[in-house]
Each structure stands twice: as structure tokens, then as C-alpha cells.
Design an enzyme around this catalytic site. Structure first.
Site, PDB file in Angstrom:
ATOM      1  N   GLU A 111       0.851  -1.192   0.000  1.00 14.53           N
ATOM      2  CA  GLU A 111       0.000   0.000   0.000  1.00 14.53           C
ATOM      3  C   GLU A 111       0.882   1.236   0.000  1.00 14.53           C
ATOM      4  OE1 GLU A 111      -3.142   0.088   2.909  1.00 14.53           O
ATOM      5  OE2 GLU A 111      -4.092  -1.689   2.073  1.00 14.53           O
ATOM      6  N   HIS A 227      -8.970  10.271   2.158  1.00 12.41           N
ATOM      7  CA  HIS A 227      -8.519   9.156   1.316  1.00 12.41           C
ATOM      8  C   HIS A 227      -8.565   9.648  -0.118  1.00 12.41           C
ATOM      9  CE1 HIS A 227      -8.029   5.252  -0.486  1.00 12.41           C
ATOM     10  NE2 HIS A 227      -7.862   4.716   0.706  1.00 12.41           N
ATOM     11  N   ARG A 273      -0.826   9.401   1.517  1.00 16.61           N
ATOM     12  CA  ARG A 273      -2.182   9.808   1.136  1.00 16.61           C
ATOM     13  C   ARG A 273      -2.382  11.303   0.986  1.00 16.61           C
ATOM     14  NH1 ARG A 273      -5.809   5.570   4.561  1.00 16.61           N
ATOM     15  NH2 ARG A 273      -5.242   3.904   3.157  1.00 16.61           N
ATOM     16  N   HIS A 334     -11.732  10.514   5.523  1.00 21.96           N
ATOM     17  CA  HIS A 334     -11.545   9.086   5.788  1.00 21.96           C
ATOM     18  C   HIS A 334     -11.178   8.775   7.234  1.00 21.96           C
ATOM     19  CE1 HIS A 334     -10.669   4.962   4.720  1.00 21.96           C
ATOM     20  NE2 HIS A 334      -9.414   5.071   5.113  1.00 21.96           N
ATOM     21  N   ARG A 369      -1.624   9.436   8.774  1.00 21.28           N
ATOM     22  CA  ARG A 369      -1.552   8.007   9.100  1.00 21.28           C
ATOM     23  C   ARG A 369      -1.040   7.181   7.930  1.00 21.28           C
ATOM     24  NH1 ARG A 369      -5.456   3.680   8.538  1.00 21.28           N
ATOM     25  NH2 ARG A 369      -6.599   5.195   7.310  1.00 21.28           N
TER      26      ARG A 369
HETATM   27  C1  SIN Z   1      -7.792   1.349   2.112  1.00 16.96           C
HETATM   28  O1  SIN Z   1      -8.065   0.178   1.893  1.00 16.96           O
HETATM   29  O2  SIN Z   1      -7.297   2.086   1.268  1.00 16.96           O
HETATM   30  C2  SIN Z   1      -8.094   1.899   3.455  1.00 16.96           C
HETATM   31  C3  SIN Z   1      -7.262   1.273   4.474  1.00 16.96           C
HETATM   32  C4  SIN Z   1      -6.851   2.281   5.493  1.00 16.96           C
HETATM   33  O3  SIN Z   1      -7.387   3.380   5.526  1.00 16.96           O
HETATM   34  O4  SIN Z   1      -5.931   1.979   6.262  1.00 16.96           O
END
Ligand code: SIN
Length: 513
Positions: A111, A227, A273, A334, A369
Site C-alpha cells: 500500500e 482518502h 495519502r 476518511h 496516518r
Molecule cells: C484502504 O483500503 O485504502 C483503506 C485502508 C486504510 O485506511 O488503512
């Protein structure tokens, strides 16, 4: 009056996990304003981060978390988070959470802002749902008492120590008092503050409002994470398009089909993010559009449907075949990095009052975060709350953080004589426009003045919606006040009138009543 050793408010991962540990130590009640599975946890797609592979280490996880947090992480809290992560994953596996596997090993995804794959997932993109159902089943089959449709409205304190909580029975409208030795707030976030949000209806800042009104310290409220990629289709509620989609190779394109992220940062589509969300906003302004696209059409259809079954299904039901079509997306509110200030044992400044999960601020997220660190935070610090209470040592109200703090109470505001009672839609619009991704002093001041006027105007709450509106308006006010005070840009807080970070602002803003 009913009496318990522990009362946990909230039934997402933070509340359930903590209650499941506490029940071994005494009588435990969970109160939750909807049904047990109405929570934000259920909507978490990406997963839960932990350095469990041989190619990874807690040290790497530490470095990535600190880097994303942009100078404001509490290093001690982050060290605890990353070091205790593997053991907490084992606990979840023992509870029965069915993490996805590959060749007999737990599968790990990539991620944004992680330096290597370390995100565990379940059911492809249904991680939160699996965790929630596993833990709520466990709670149902245990001696924990669960009171649904019950909204906590006031923390009861005597001589500086919590002795109970007042709560509204949302069905009958009656108020009841419950006595406890320890109260644990695990009420989740506040995404309902914003017009566009990935959060469900329950995310109304209840814990922040309860704690603030009781005299608890609230910190880092200027940091709210947007997000980057929520589905943007006319008339459709924003639906999360997991960051794991980009982790799997998805790329962002503007409405002209141009791949823009490499123009903004060398980290490209997998930057932190806040950087992706702002870059998207700049790109949307440049192309005069309300959206950009995620393109995953180069991935095989079977990878897409097995790895992202919920996203595939949701989009398909709304007319998009994401194996062939680009996915229209825009940022949406988010995750709240700020919250009730706690130390590394989950303790607030009020004796007997603990907080965990999104409503708490342990300091692990700093100004932004790292993806998939929040489910982890809930289990790591939930465990520490249970341990601390079990050991029964003296309550520590000190902060573990090495970062300095400035303390403020709410500023006196120019309250105007408004006639129209505010509603949720007006609040969400105000927040989106004035306390959103890009902020400035003028907008923030206007928002804070308006919120102060609304606080005076709101009638006494009598039912769940009116209580929630009170909580949201107070939470917004705290956010706007903190955002006015922080005259710099850092992490998720971007001020167009102070676009740079300043070393003078490597400190936390703490708000008290
Ligand atoms: C996501 O799946 O992008 C959200 C997961 C998160 O906010 O940690």
C-alpha cells in the site's frame, strides 16, 4: 443502578477486542448506539499492517510510519505499535480471523508509503468485515453483556475520577446511568463531518465530544486524513476504492487520460495519502473536473475479481466493469488522526477513563496516518489497556511524548444571531468548503465563528440524531480551532496561506474545555 467493572463504549475492532480481553478480568458491558456490527471497522478494505515477513522488520515498519507522520509521530508509541504487531496478529488468528493466504503463508499486500508488502487482508478487500464479524461473534458467545441502541451522553465523574456513564436508550428515549470502575471510549471516528466521506453514518465524533465535555485533553484535531480514492459517481455515496488497488498496480490518470502522479512526486501513485489527495485536487482544478480515474485495466480480470471482490461487485452494480472501465474517483474524508489524548497505556488525563481506536490519539499517526496502521493500533493499544488495568498500578496521567505541546481552550468567537437551526447537511457543506483539504485563515475563522453560533443555537438534544449533531458540531469546532492555530502546512493539514512546514510547529496542539 447497574454496576460493572468495565464499560466499553463502541463495538468496532477497538471496543470488541478490548472488551474480549477485559471480560477475563471482571464484569464487562459494551454499549453501542446501533447494533453491534454498526461500525467503521466493517468498511476497512485494505487491511492491517504488520512486519511479519522475513523480508521485513519492525524497524522498516517504524521508519515508514514515522516518515508518513511528517515529524509529529510519538516515537515511543510507534515503537510499541510495530514491535507488538506480530503478536497481536497471532491473537487475531487465534480468534479465528481468516486472513488470506498464498502458498500456505499469510498473503501480504503493498500500500502507499509502505516500503514493502506488509498488509494482511481477508476476503480480498473485506478485511474489516471479517475482523468485525469474528470479534462480534466471539463477544456474543461470551459473558460480555452488550447493550445495543444505547448512546453514551455523559461521563460521570466525582473527585476527578470516572464512576460511570449516562446513556440514552435510543428506542425509548429514556436516560439511564451505569456505574463502572473503568470506562473505555472506543467510539470510532467522525467522517460524517464532511459532505464526501468513506465513513458510515455512525462516525459522528461521539467520543471526542463526551471526553472534551468531561474535561479530557483533545489533541491533533487539525489532522484529518482524506482518502485519495473514493468512487465519484453522480448520486452514489462515496465508496472506498482501496489503496491496495494502487498497491496492486493501479495508476491514476486525469480526465484526459494522462498519468499525472509522477509529475508531483518520485513516489508516484504510491506516495503518502495527503500528497496523493492534494495532487489529485491540483490536477482536477487544472483539468476543470470533479474527478480523476484509477486505471487497472492492465491487470487480469481474475486478479481483479479475486483480490477486490467487494469493489468489483459494488462498481458492477453501479454500471462499471472495472476490468474494462476506468474508475472515477475523488478524495473523501476518511480518518481522524487527532482525538482524545492518551499515553501508551491508553490512559487519558482523567482517572479511570481510557480511549482506544480512532477516537483516541496515541501519537502513532502523527500528522498523517500510514495506510492500514489503524486496525493495528486498535489491537495493540487495546491489549495495553487491559494489561494496565490488570496490573492495577497507579494511574499515570503524564504524556510519554517527547514532542512539546501547546495548550489552548476554545477561543471566544463572534457569535452571530442566526435564526435557522443548523442541520447535518449544512455542517457537512461548511466543513467540506472551509475546513477541507486546502485551508486558509479566513475560511477557518468563518467556519469557527459559524460553529460557535450553531453551538449556542442548537436546542437540547433529545434523541440520537440531535445528540449526534451536537457531537459533530463540537468536533468540527475543535478541528477548526486547531487548524487556525497551526500556521504551517504539515501532513494532512495544508494551509494555502502557510504552505511550508516550520520547525517551530513540531509540536502538538492540545485543546481543553
Ligand atoms: C484502504 O483500503 O485504502 C483503506 C485502508 C486504510 O485506511 O488503512
Amino acid at each position: 443502578m447497574k454496576q460493572y467493572d468495565y464499560i466499553v463504549v463502541g463495538s468496532g475492532i477497538a471496543g470488541l477486542y478490548t472488551a474480549l480481553l477485559l471480560k477475563e478480568q471482571g464484569s464487562t458491558l459494551i454499549i453501542t448506539k446501533g447494533n453491534i456490527d454498526d461500525c467503521n471497522t466493517r468498511f476497512a478494505q485494505g487491511g492491517i499492517a504488520a512486519a511479519i515477513s522475513e523480508e521485513d522488520s519492525p524497524k522498516n515498519h517504524f521508519q515508514d510510519t514515522i516518515r508518513a507522520g511528517d515529524g509529529l509521530c510519538d516515537e515511543e508509541a510507534v515503537r510499541i505499535l510495530v514491535n507488538e504487531a506480530p503478536d497481536r496478529i497471532t491473537d487475531l488468528v487465534n480468534f479465528g480471523v481468516p486472513f488470506d493466504t498464498l502458498n500456505g503463508e499469510i498473503a501480504l499486500a503493498m500500500e502507499g508509503a509502505h516500503s514493502r508488502p506488509r498488509v494482511l487482508h481477508a476476503g480480498g478487500d473485506a478485511t474489516g468485515e471479517h475482523i468485525e464479524y469474528t470479534l462480534s461473534n466471539e463477544a456474543h458467545n461470551s459473558k460480555i453483556q452488550v447493550l445495543e441502541d444505547c448512546l453514551a451522553t455523559e461521563i460521570l465523574i466525582e473527585k476527578g475520577r470516572v464512576w460511570g456513564v449516562k446513556a440514552l436508550d435510543c428506542r425509548s428515549g429514556t436516560i439511564e446511568e451505569f456505574r463502572c470502575r473503568f470506562l473505555i471510549l472506543a467510539t470510532g471516528g467522525a467522517g460524517q463531518l464532511y459532505k464526501f466521506s468513506t465513513n458510515p453514518e455512525i462516525a459522528t465524533g461521539d467520543g471526542i465530544a463526551l471526553a472534551f465535555n468531561a474535561g479530557a485533553e483533545i489533541t491533533d484535531m487539525e489532522f484529518f486524513q482524506f482518502h485519495p480514492t473514493a468512487l465519484r459517481l453522480p448520486g452514489v455515496t462515496p465508496f472506498l476504492i482501496s489503496e491496495a488497488v494502487r498497491g496492486e498496480g493501479g495508476v491514476l490518470r486525469n480526465v484526459k487520460g494522462y498519468r499525472f502522479m509522477p509529475d508531483y512526486t518520485p513516489d508516484g501513485d504510491l506516495a503518502a495519502r495527503d500528497i496523493v489527495a492534494r495532487s489529485m485536487l491540483f490536477e482536477m482544478t487544472k483539468t476543470v473536473s470533479e474527478k480523476v480515474f484509477i486505471d487497472i485495466t492492465h491487470l487480469s480480470a481474475s486478479v481483479i475479481t479475486t483480490r477486490f471482490p467487494s469493489i468489483y461487485r459494488f462498481c458492477f452494480e453501479h454500471g462499471l466493469d472495472i476490468t474494462k472501465d476506468l474508475i472515477p474517483v475523488a478524495p473523501a474524508a476518511h480518518y481522524m488522526m487527532g482525538g482524545i489524548k492518551v499515553n501508551t497505556w491508553g490512559e487519558t488525563n482523567i482517572a479511570g477513563l481510557f480511549a482506544t481506536g480512532e477516537t483516541a490519539c496515541t501519537g502513532v499517526h502523527g500528522a498523517n496516518r500510514l495506510a492500514s496502521n489503524s486496525l493495528l493500533e486498535a489491537v495493540v493499544f487495546g491489549k495495553r489497556i487491559a494489561e494496565k488495568i490488570k496490573r492495577g498500578d497507579k494511574v499515570e496521567t503524564r504524556s510519554d511524548s517527547k514532542i512539546t505541546e501547546i495548550h489552548h481552550s476554545l477561543a471566544n468567537r463572534q457569535v452571530s444571531k442566526m435564526k435557522r437551526i443548523p442541520n447535518l447537511a449544512a455542517l457537512q457543506q461548511l466543513q467540506w468548503e472551509k475546513v477541507g483539504i486546502i485551508r486558509n485563515k479566513e475560511d477557518l475563522t468563518l467556519a469557527a465563528d459559524t460553529l460557535a453560533s450553531w453551538q449556542e443555537l442548537l436546542p437540547q438534544p433529545t434523541d440520537r440524531p440531535s445528540c449526534e449533531l451536537h457531537n459533530l458540531v463540537l468536533t468540527s469546532r475543535l478541528m477548526a480551532e486547531a487548524a487556525i492555530i497551526r500556521e504551517e502546512s504539515r501532513g494532512a493539514h495544508f494551509r494555502s496561506d502557510f504552505p511550508q512546514s516550520s520547525p517551530l510547529w513540531e509540536r502538538h496542539i492540545v485543546l481543553t474545555r
